[in-house]
Design a protein around this motif. Structure first.
Motif, PDB file in Angstrom:
ATOM      1  N   ALA A 191      40.155  14.765   0.031  1.00  0.00           N
ATOM      2  CA  ALA A 191      39.578  13.439  -0.161  1.00  0.00           C
ATOM      3  C   ALA A 191      39.776  12.903  -1.575  1.00  0.00           C
ATOM      4  N   ASP A 192      40.225  13.742  -2.516  1.00  0.00           N
ATOM      5  CA  ASP A 192      40.463  13.300  -3.895  1.00  0.00           C
ATOM      6  C   ASP A 192      41.472  14.247  -4.529  1.00  0.00           C
ATOM      7  N   GLN A 193      41.916  13.892  -5.727  1.00  0.00           N
ATOM      8  CA  GLN A 193      42.969  14.657  -6.372  1.00  0.00           C
ATOM      9  C   GLN A 193      42.511  16.061  -6.741  1.00  0.00           C
ATOM     10  N   GLU A 194      41.276  16.192  -7.198  1.00  0.00           N
ATOM     11  CA  GLU A 194      40.769  17.520  -7.550  1.00  0.00           C
ATOM     12  C   GLU A 194      40.756  18.432  -6.328  1.00  0.00           C
ATOM     13  N   SER A 195      40.307  17.892  -5.200  1.00  0.00           N
ATOM     14  CA  SER A 195      40.297  18.685  -3.971  1.00  0.00           C
ATOM     15  C   SER A 195      41.709  19.032  -3.529  1.00  0.00           C
ATOM     16  N   ARG A 196      42.638  18.094  -3.733  1.00  0.00           N
ATOM     17  CA  ARG A 196      44.027  18.362  -3.380  1.00  0.00           C
ATOM     18  C   ARG A 196      44.576  19.533  -4.204  1.00  0.00           C
ATOM     19  N   SER A 197      44.241  19.548  -5.492  1.00  0.00           N
ATOM     20  CA  SER A 197      44.710  20.624  -6.368  1.00  0.00           C
ATOM     21  C   SER A 197      44.102  21.961  -5.961  1.00  0.00           C
ATOM     22  N   ARG A 198      42.826  21.958  -5.618  1.00  0.00           N
ATOM     23  CA  ARG A 198      42.166  23.203  -5.225  1.00  0.00           C
ATOM     24  C   ARG A 198      42.708  23.717  -3.896  1.00  0.00           C
ATOM     25  N   LEU A 199      42.959  22.811  -2.979  1.00  0.00           N
ATOM     26  CA  LEU A 199      43.528  23.223  -1.691  1.00  0.00           C
ATOM     27  C   LEU A 199      44.939  23.761  -1.883  1.00  0.00           C
ATOM     28  N   ALA A 200      45.691  23.143  -2.786  1.00  0.00           N
ATOM     29  CA  ALA A 200      47.041  23.621  -3.065  1.00  0.00           C
ATOM     30  C   ALA A 200      47.015  25.030  -3.640  1.00  0.00           C
ATOM     31  N   THR A 201      45.985  25.347  -4.421  1.00  0.00           N
ATOM     32  CA  THR A 201      45.841  26.703  -4.952  1.00  0.00           C
ATOM     33  C   THR A 201      45.683  27.707  -3.824  1.00  0.00           C
ATOM     34  N   LEU A 202      44.874  27.347  -2.823  1.00  0.00           N
ATOM     35  CA  LEU A 202      44.712  28.226  -1.663  1.00  0.00           C
ATOM     36  C   LEU A 202      46.026  28.388  -0.929  1.00  0.00           C
TER      37      LEU A 202
END
Length: 296
Positions: A276-287
């Motif tokens: 839903a936002d860029q920070e979440s996108r980055s965290r999901l990409a880490t996973l």
């Protein structure tokens, strides 16, 4: 109030509500919705009231029907009314689109549904699609929110579905009875309440299904929260929304979730979760990166 039955606690009005005859199901829904409408919402004075919500005579007046007729409807003493009367009641009770659909299902005015088969194979095309959504968590829900298929990122985000016995692989069961899933949902109350409303819609379509009865019995026995939400008769259709997942490594991830209906089986849907936002996108990409890292 609870009643002990051979080692199982049956909550009054919970399991039996799935097997009551159509008149009683309709009556219970009308009573529940009437209690939710405040007089001020329909331009009436609040005044002194013994119970919350509208009085029966107020609903009858707004719907243009007699008080005696409406009273007998609420008491389960009459067969389902005509479509016109149902529309009038929906207006009187300020029902939304999902609630109106549910009301017509209770009155058996929706298109007839065949008795569902026990097996629900996921179409091959959907099975092939899931792994291609590598950077997007996705899973397939079937009847009564059984989890039928998923991709690796969905398992990483929520729970390793493969480690859950197939007979227990149900989204409601996991949310209410598995503490691991509850810990990953910071807004658990909202997510759980919404899921109960979705199950209500399924229950209207297949009110006497033995698998539904067994699920209701287990959830009612194992969760006071489920019992509370079930008896409020809230109803909704799965569509879209936002949820937060608290991953032990990646932290809080905000996700848009969207339901995509599967044409080959109207009782199946693909749930896709996007950041839903860029920070979440980055965290999901880490996973995603961690999951794809080769094992050494």
């Amino acid at each position: 109030m609870t009643t002990q039955v051979t080692g199982t606690v049956w909550h009054s009005g919970l399991v039996n509500s799935a097997t009551k005859d159509a008149r009683q199901r309709l009556a219970a829904f009308l009573r529940a919705r009437r209690s939710e409408v405040s007089p001020s919402q329909v331009g009436l004075p609040e005044g002194a009231r013994r119970v919350p919500g509208l009085r029966r005579e107020e609903v009858a007046h707004r719907a243009g029907i007699s008080v005696d007729y409406y009273t007998r409807l609420e008491q389960g003493r009459l067969p389902a009314p005509s479509g016109g009367v149902l529309d009038s009641l929906a207006h009187a009770l300020l029902l939304g689109p999902d609630e109106r659909d549910y009301l017509r299902k209770l009155a058996d005015l929706a298109p007839a549904r065949r008795r569902p088969s026990r097996s629900q194979p996921v179409p091959e095309a959907v099975q092939a699609l899931l792994p291609d959504l590598g950077s997007t968590p996705a899973f397939v829900l079937g009847r009564f929110m059984n989890v039928l298929a998923w991709n690796p990122l969905a398992a990483e985000l929520l729970i390793d579905f493969a480690q859950v016995a197939e007979a227990r692989r149900n989204y409601l069961r996991l949310i209410f009875l598995d503490p691991r899933v509850r810990e990953r949902l910071p807004d658990w109350d909202q997510a759980a309440g919404e899921c109960v409303a979705y199950l209500r819609m399924d229950a209207a379509r297949y009110p006497n299904d033995s698998r539904l009865e067994a699920l209701l019995a287990e959830l009612g026995d194992g969760s006071r929260e489920f019992h509370h939400w079930w008896t409020t008769h809230q109803v909704a259709s799965k569509a879209f929304g936002i949820k937060r997942v608290r991953h032990p490594e990646a932290g809080d991830i905000r996700l848009h979730w969207q339901v995509l209906n599967i044409a080959q089986d109207p009782d199946q849907c693909l749930v896709v979760l996007a950041p839903a936002d860029q920070e979440s996108r980055s965290r999901l990409a880490t996973l995603h990166t961690t999951r794809d890292r080769p094992v050494t």
